[in-house]
Design an enzyme around this catalytic site. Structure first.
Site, short mmCIF file in Angstrom:
data_model
loop_
_atom_site.label_atom_id
_atom_site.label_comp_id
_atom_site.label_asym_id
_atom_site.label_seq_id
_atom_site.Cartn_x
_atom_site.Cartn_y
_atom_site.Cartn_z
N ASN A 190 18.67 -35.57 -55.28
CA ASN A 190 19.17 -34.80 -54.13
C ASN A 190 20.04 -33.67 -54.68
O ASN A 190 21.15 -33.91 -55.12
CB ASN A 190 19.99 -35.72 -53.22
CG ASN A 190 20.67 -34.98 -52.09
OD1 ASN A 190 20.42 -33.78 -51.88
ND2 ASN A 190 21.52 -35.68 -51.36
N LYS B 76 21.43 -31.32 -53.13
CA LYS B 76 22.46 -30.88 -52.16
C LYS B 76 22.46 -29.34 -52.11
O LYS B 76 21.40 -28.75 -52.28
CB LYS B 76 23.83 -31.48 -52.54
CG LYS B 76 23.73 -33.01 -52.69
CD LYS B 76 25.04 -33.71 -52.72
CE LYS B 76 24.81 -35.22 -52.86
NZ LYS B 76 26.04 -35.98 -52.85
N HIS C 46 21.87 -38.77 -44.51
CA HIS C 46 22.76 -38.77 -45.67
C HIS C 46 24.21 -38.79 -45.16
O HIS C 46 24.53 -38.19 -44.14
CB HIS C 46 22.52 -37.53 -46.53
CG HIS C 46 23.23 -37.60 -47.84
ND1 HIS C 46 24.56 -37.32 -47.96
CD2 HIS C 46 22.81 -37.98 -49.07
CE1 HIS C 46 24.93 -37.51 -49.23
NE2 HIS C 46 23.88 -37.91 -49.92
N GLU D 73 26.75 -37.26 -45.96
CA GLU D 73 27.38 -35.95 -45.73
C GLU D 73 26.95 -35.37 -44.38
O GLU D 73 27.72 -34.70 -43.71
CB GLU D 73 27.02 -35.00 -46.90
CG GLU D 73 27.81 -35.38 -48.15
CD GLU D 73 27.08 -35.13 -49.47
OE1 GLU D 73 26.14 -34.32 -49.51
OE2 GLU D 73 27.47 -35.77 -50.48
N GLU E 201 23.69 -45.99 -50.03
CA GLU E 201 24.63 -45.12 -50.73
C GLU E 201 26.04 -45.39 -50.20
O GLU E 201 26.42 -44.84 -49.15
CB GLU E 201 24.29 -43.65 -50.50
CG GLU E 201 22.94 -43.23 -51.01
CD GLU E 201 22.87 -41.72 -51.28
OE1 GLU E 201 22.62 -41.36 -52.43
OE2 GLU E 201 23.10 -40.94 -50.36
N GLY F 52 29.59 -38.95 -55.49
CA GLY F 52 30.29 -37.82 -56.09
C GLY F 52 31.68 -38.15 -56.62
O GLY F 52 32.47 -37.25 -56.90
N SER G 148 26.92 -41.95 -57.74
CA SER G 148 27.40 -41.83 -59.13
C SER G 148 26.48 -42.52 -60.15
O SER G 148 26.96 -43.05 -61.14
CB SER G 148 28.84 -42.34 -59.25
OG SER G 148 29.71 -41.53 -58.48
P1 13P Z 1 26.14 -38.51 -56.73
O1 13P Z 1 25.03 -39.05 -57.61
O2 13P Z 1 26.57 -37.13 -57.13
O3 13P Z 1 27.26 -39.47 -56.57
O4 13P Z 1 25.50 -38.31 -55.26
C1 13P Z 1 24.79 -39.35 -54.69
C2 13P Z 1 24.13 -38.83 -53.47
O5 13P Z 1 24.77 -38.51 -52.50
C3 13P Z 1 22.66 -38.72 -53.48
O6 13P Z 1 22.16 -38.48 -52.21
#
Ligand code: 13P
Length: 256
Positions: A14, A16, A101, A103, A173, A179, A218
């Site tokens: 992803n 982002k 997601h 976010e 997740e 992150g 992560s």
């Molecule tokens: P990270 O791997 O940067 O923690 O992000 C995970 C994520 O949100 C994948 O959709």
């Protein structure tokens, strides 16, 4: 630990809101070059920003790497300024789309009901939805992890049923691991994945056995092998580490 049934692993990147035409080209060039050297049994997917999907589609035309969008509209078409429909994504050869997601849920107020509508729109448009679910740190500390995860899952089941859910992919997740560099331990992740599968088993044995459940939060080149070794973890949804070809490839190799 051996997987009891043969669910194909998936490693999905992803991106982002990162990248540019040039950066995307370079990343995919490096990745496709690395992938031709090794015969990976895992399915590899990338999720660039929608604006770049056409370019990514052209670049990946002759590769085994699949791709999809990070979001879609729950509407099929019409006066919805700024939105992108499932059929438009299909038109650009997308195979998959992320829905729910964290976010999107937390920063754009997407409710579980809306996420379920998006999941349904994806299926109706011929896309494979990747349903993201997970608890916040406060929810985990309050002992509510499974309540939250089941609620997010059940909202989709209410709209598309077990047959609809079976056509997608689930990504667990934990919000506190996204992150932050604070990944769930393999045991912590396995526990939730196991409980998700048990929850599905109460509804349908085959659904539970076949459902691909990815872990995200992560994941990196160092911790991927141990996470993917767990019996109910069928691969990963990778954020930051998917922007570096070498590390993303290392994660793909860890999945098979
Ligand atoms: P990270 O791997 O940067 O923690 O992000 C995970 C994520 O949100 C994948 O959709």
């Amino acid at each position: 630990m051996n997987k009891e049934v043969s669910r194909r692993t998936i490693v999905a990147g992803n991106w982002k809101m990162h990248g540019s035409r040039v950066a995307n080209q370079e990343l995919l060039q490096s990745l496709t070059a690395l992938m031709t050297k090794d015969n990976l049994s895992t399915e590899v997917l990338v999720f660039p920003p929608s604006l770049y999907l056409d370019g990514v589609s052209k670049q990946l035309a002759d590769s085994d790497i699949g791709f999809g969008a990070q979001n879609l509209s729950e509407q099929a078409k019409g006066a919805f300024t700024g939105e992108v429909s499932a059929s438009m994504l299909k038109d650009l050869n997308c195979g998959h789309v992320l829905v729910g997601h964290s976010e999107r849920r937390s920063l754009y107020n997407e409710s579980s009901k809306l996420v379920a509508e998006k999941y349904k729109a994806a299926l109706e448009g011929g896309l494979i939805p990747v349903l993201c679910i997970g608890e916040t740190l406060a929810e985990r500390e309050a002992g509510q992890t499974m309540d939250i995860v089941f609620r997010q899952l059940d909202a989709v089941l209410d709209v598309v049923g077990t047959e609809g859910l079976s056509q997608g992919i689930v990504a667990y997740e934990p919000v506190w691991a996204i992150g932050t560099g604070m990944t769930a331990s393999p045991e912590q992740a396995q526990e939730v994945h196991h409980d998700i599968r048990s929850h599905l088993r109460e509804l349908d044995e085959a659904l539970a056995a076949n459902m691909q459940i990815l872990y995200g939060g992560s994941v990196n080149g160092q911790n991927a092998t141990q996470l993917f070794a767990m019996s109910d973890i069928d691969g990963g949804l990778i954020g930051g580490a998917s922007l570096k070809a070498d590390e993303f490839f290392q994660i793909c190799k860890a999945a098979g």
